[in-house]
Write a protein that holds these residues in place. Structure first.
Motif, PDB file in Angstrom:
ATOM      1  N   ASN A 168     -16.436 -16.383  38.428  1.00  0.00           N
ATOM      2  CA  ASN A 168     -17.680 -15.856  39.003  1.00  0.00           C
ATOM      3  C   ASN A 168     -18.103 -14.541  38.352  1.00  0.00           C
ATOM      4  O   ASN A 168     -19.296 -14.238  38.274  1.00  0.00           O
ATOM      5  N   LYS A 169     -17.138 -13.746  37.888  1.00  0.00           N
ATOM      6  CA  LYS A 169     -17.444 -12.488  37.194  1.00  0.00           C
ATOM      7  C   LYS A 169     -17.709 -12.719  35.710  1.00  0.00           C
ATOM      8  O   LYS A 169     -17.871 -11.762  34.955  1.00  0.00           O
ATOM      9  N   ASP A 170     -17.691 -13.972  35.278  1.00  0.00           N
ATOM     10  CA  ASP A 170     -17.873 -14.355  33.874  1.00  0.00           C
ATOM     11  C   ASP A 170     -16.817 -13.718  32.970  1.00  0.00           C
ATOM     12  O   ASP A 170     -17.101 -13.295  31.860  1.00  0.00           O
ATOM     13  N   GLN A 171     -15.594 -13.638  33.484  1.00  0.00           N
ATOM     14  CA  GLN A 171     -14.484 -13.072  32.721  1.00  0.00           C
ATOM     15  C   GLN A 171     -13.484 -14.134  32.282  1.00  0.00           C
ATOM     16  O   GLN A 171     -12.472 -13.803  31.682  1.00  0.00           O
ATOM     17  N   ALA A 172     -13.762 -15.396  32.597  1.00  0.00           N
ATOM     18  CA  ALA A 172     -12.821 -16.459  32.268  1.00  0.00           C
ATOM     19  C   ALA A 172     -13.538 -17.767  31.977  1.00  0.00           C
ATOM     20  O   ALA A 172     -14.669 -17.973  32.406  1.00  0.00           O
ATOM     21  N   VAL A 173     -12.837 -18.614  31.239  1.00  0.00           N
ATOM     22  CA  VAL A 173     -13.289 -19.963  30.939  1.00  0.00           C
ATOM     23  C   VAL A 173     -12.170 -20.905  31.351  1.00  0.00           C
ATOM     24  O   VAL A 173     -10.995 -20.668  31.034  1.00  0.00           O
TER      25      VAL A 173
ATOM     26  N   GLU B 236     -12.613 -24.358  18.827  1.00  0.00           N
ATOM     27  CA  GLU B 236     -13.696 -24.457  19.808  1.00  0.00           C
ATOM     28  C   GLU B 236     -13.634 -23.324  20.833  1.00  0.00           C
ATOM     29  O   GLU B 236     -14.635 -23.021  21.485  1.00  0.00           O
ATOM     30  N   LEU B 237     -12.469 -22.723  20.978  1.00  0.00           N
ATOM     31  CA  LEU B 237     -12.290 -21.660  21.965  1.00  0.00           C
ATOM     32  C   LEU B 237     -12.538 -20.268  21.394  1.00  0.00           C
ATOM     33  O   LEU B 237     -12.565 -19.299  22.140  1.00  0.00           O
ATOM     34  N   GLU B 238     -12.720 -20.159  20.096  1.00  0.00           N
ATOM     35  CA  GLU B 238     -12.904 -18.854  19.444  1.00  0.00           C
ATOM     36  C   GLU B 238     -14.061 -18.058  20.060  1.00  0.00           C
ATOM     37  O   GLU B 238     -13.970 -16.851  20.216  1.00  0.00           O
ATOM     38  N   LYS B 239     -15.143 -18.730  20.431  1.00  0.00           N
ATOM     39  CA  LYS B 239     -16.295 -18.030  21.002  1.00  0.00           C
ATOM     40  C   LYS B 239     -15.992 -17.459  22.388  1.00  0.00           C
ATOM     41  O   LYS B 239     -16.743 -16.629  22.891  1.00  0.00           O
TER      42      LYS B 239
ATOM     43  N   ILE C 241      -8.680 -17.415  29.066  1.00  0.00           N
ATOM     44  CA  ILE C 241      -8.697 -18.873  29.055  1.00  0.00           C
ATOM     45  C   ILE C 241      -7.742 -19.327  30.154  1.00  0.00           C
ATOM     46  O   ILE C 241      -6.543 -19.038  30.099  1.00  0.00           O
ATOM     47  N   ILE C 242      -8.270 -20.018  31.152  1.00  0.00           N
ATOM     48  CA  ILE C 242      -7.446 -20.495  32.260  1.00  0.00           C
ATOM     49  C   ILE C 242      -7.215 -21.982  32.063  1.00  0.00           C
ATOM     50  O   ILE C 242      -8.161 -22.776  32.053  1.00  0.00           O
ATOM     51  N   LEU C 243      -5.953 -22.345  31.884  1.00  0.00           N
ATOM     52  CA  LEU C 243      -5.592 -23.731  31.646  1.00  0.00           C
ATOM     53  C   LEU C 243      -5.278 -24.434  32.959  1.00  0.00           C
ATOM     54  O   LEU C 243      -4.578 -23.891  33.819  1.00  0.00           O
ATOM     55  N   VAL C 244      -5.802 -25.645  33.087  1.00  0.00           N
ATOM     56  CA  VAL C 244      -5.607 -26.449  34.291  1.00  0.00           C
ATOM     57  C   VAL C 244      -5.087 -27.815  33.866  1.00  0.00           C
ATOM     58  O   VAL C 244      -5.655 -28.440  32.974  1.00  0.00           O
ATOM     59  N   ASP C 245      -4.000 -28.245  34.480  1.00  0.00           N
ATOM     60  CA  ASP C 245      -3.519 -29.605  34.274  1.00  0.00           C
ATOM     61  C   ASP C 245      -3.392 -30.274  35.634  1.00  0.00           C
ATOM     62  O   ASP C 245      -3.928 -29.772  36.619  1.00  0.00           O
ATOM     63  N   ALA C 246      -2.713 -31.389  35.705  1.00  0.00           N
ATOM     64  CA  ALA C 246      -2.655 -32.140  36.960  1.00  0.00           C
ATOM     65  C   ALA C 246      -1.923 -31.380  38.063  1.00  0.00           C
ATOM     66  O   ALA C 246      -2.427 -31.247  39.169  1.00  0.00           O
ATOM     67  N   GLN C 247      -0.710 -30.864  37.750  1.00  0.00           N
ATOM     68  CA  GLN C 247       0.081 -30.209  38.789  1.00  0.00           C
ATOM     69  C   GLN C 247       0.638 -28.854  38.375  1.00  0.00           C
ATOM     70  O   GLN C 247       1.492 -28.302  39.042  1.00  0.00           O
ATOM     71  N   GLY C 248       0.176 -28.320  37.269  1.00  0.00           N
ATOM     72  CA  GLY C 248       0.613 -26.999  36.832  1.00  0.00           C
ATOM     73  C   GLY C 248       1.919 -26.985  36.071  1.00  0.00           C
ATOM     74  O   GLY C 248       2.494 -25.929  35.840  1.00  0.00           O
ATOM     75  N   GLN C 249       2.385 -28.143  35.654  1.00  0.00           N
ATOM     76  CA  GLN C 249       3.686 -28.220  34.988  1.00  0.00           C
ATOM     77  C   GLN C 249       3.625 -28.029  33.480  1.00  0.00           C
ATOM     78  O   GLN C 249       4.584 -27.565  32.882  1.00  0.00           O
TER      79      GLN C 249
ATOM     80  N   ARG D 266       1.169 -20.233  26.356  1.00  0.00           N
ATOM     81  CA  ARG D 266       1.966 -19.458  25.409  1.00  0.00           C
ATOM     82  C   ARG D 266       1.456 -19.665  23.981  1.00  0.00           C
ATOM     83  O   ARG D 266       1.345 -18.711  23.208  1.00  0.00           O
ATOM     84  N   GLU D 267       1.107 -20.895  23.636  1.00  0.00           N
ATOM     85  CA  GLU D 267       0.567 -21.172  22.298  1.00  0.00           C
ATOM     86  C   GLU D 267      -0.752 -20.432  22.064  1.00  0.00           C
ATOM     87  O   GLU D 267      -0.986 -19.890  20.989  1.00  0.00           O
ATOM     88  N   LEU D 268      -1.597 -20.421  23.083  1.00  0.00           N
ATOM     89  CA  LEU D 268      -2.870 -19.695  22.957  1.00  0.00           C
ATOM     90  C   LEU D 268      -2.636 -18.198  22.800  1.00  0.00           C
ATOM     91  O   LEU D 268      -3.318 -17.533  22.022  1.00  0.00           O
ATOM     92  N   MET D 269      -1.672 -17.656  23.545  1.00  0.00           N
ATOM     93  CA  MET D 269      -1.374 -16.218  23.440  1.00  0.00           C
ATOM     94  C   MET D 269      -0.858 -15.878  22.056  1.00  0.00           C
ATOM     95  O   MET D 269      -1.175 -14.817  21.522  1.00  0.00           O
ATOM     96  N   LYS D 270      -0.092 -16.779  21.436  1.00  0.00           N
ATOM     97  CA  LYS D 270       0.373 -16.556  20.065  1.00  0.00           C
ATOM     98  C   LYS D 270      -0.799 -16.500  19.087  1.00  0.00           C
ATOM     99  O   LYS D 270      -0.716 -15.864  18.050  1.00  0.00           O
ATOM    100  N   SER D 271      -1.889 -17.194  19.440  1.00  0.00           N
ATOM    101  CA  SER D 271      -3.082 -17.219  18.583  1.00  0.00           C
ATOM    102  C   SER D 271      -4.060 -16.093  18.907  1.00  0.00           C
ATOM    103  O   SER D 271      -5.184 -16.090  18.419  1.00  0.00           O
ATOM    104  N   GLY D 272      -3.668 -15.177  19.789  1.00  0.00           N
ATOM    105  CA  GLY D 272      -4.493 -14.011  20.071  1.00  0.00           C
ATOM    106  C   GLY D 272      -5.408 -14.131  21.279  1.00  0.00           C
ATOM    107  O   GLY D 272      -6.234 -13.255  21.514  1.00  0.00           O
ATOM    108  N   PHE D 273      -5.283 -15.189  22.043  1.00  0.00           N
ATOM    109  CA  PHE D 273      -6.095 -15.366  23.244  1.00  0.00           C
ATOM    110  C   PHE D 273      -5.412 -14.729  24.446  1.00  0.00           C
ATOM    111  O   PHE D 273      -4.196 -14.562  24.465  1.00  0.00           O
ATOM    112  N   THR D 274      -6.208 -14.398  25.454  1.00  0.00           N
ATOM    113  CA  THR D 274      -5.674 -14.032  26.758  1.00  0.00           C
ATOM    114  C   THR D 274      -5.686 -15.320  27.560  1.00  0.00           C
ATOM    115  O   THR D 274      -6.750 -15.908  27.763  1.00  0.00           O
TER     116      THR D 274
END
Length: 137
Positions: free
Chosen positions: A48-53, A85-88, A94-102, A109-117
């Motif tokens: 809602n604060k436009d701080q996440a995707v 596609e996430l560079e922009k 970046i909030i990742l969602v899967d079926a049950q959080g597993q 962790r892979e995204l953080m290695k690439s410089g993402f939050t």
């Protein structure tokens, strides 16, 4: 029963101590493994604060059956190949969602290695449904 547990713990204090230390290390490892874990309320506030995707890691079929409003669908097996596609959105979380959080922790962790939050939704889409929050098709 409790008497037996206390008797065992006092007579095998080194074994019990080693177990407690290993359990604490396992918990610490799992927590640090995939970045921050967010509740549904925290996810909603950031979006809602436009701080996440929100990136939904579920297969296309599951995503089409119902997903969080505004979520991008990148199936987990294609995330690394489609990271460009996430560079922009690099300035946002970046909030990742899967079926049950597993599975989202390892991908965060892979995204953080690439410089993402990156963060993950605790409990995945199941926790979103459990909180009776809306899904779109």
């Amino acid at each position: 029963m409790v008497d037996h547990l206390i008797a065992f713990a006092t007579s095998h204090y080194l074994l019990v101590g080693a177990f407690v230390v290993l359990l604490a290390l396992l918990i610490a490892h799992e927590v640090s493994r995939g970045g921050r874990s967010l509740s549904t309320g925290e996810l909603t506030a950031l979006v809602n604060k436009d701080q996440a995707v929100v990136v939904d890691l579920r297969p296309v079929k599951d995503f089409a059956a119902g997903h969080i409003v505004g979520a991008l669908n990148i199936p987990q097996d294609k995330l690394i190949a489609r990271i460009a596609e996430l560079e922009k959105h690099k300035a946002k979380t970046i909030i990742l969602v899967d079926a049950q959080g597993q599975h989202s922790g390892g991908h965060a962790r892979e995204l953080m290695k690439s410089g993402f939050t990156a963060a993950k939704l605790s409990g995945g889409i199941s926790s979103w449904r459990a909180d009776n929050l809306p899904l779109v098709k």
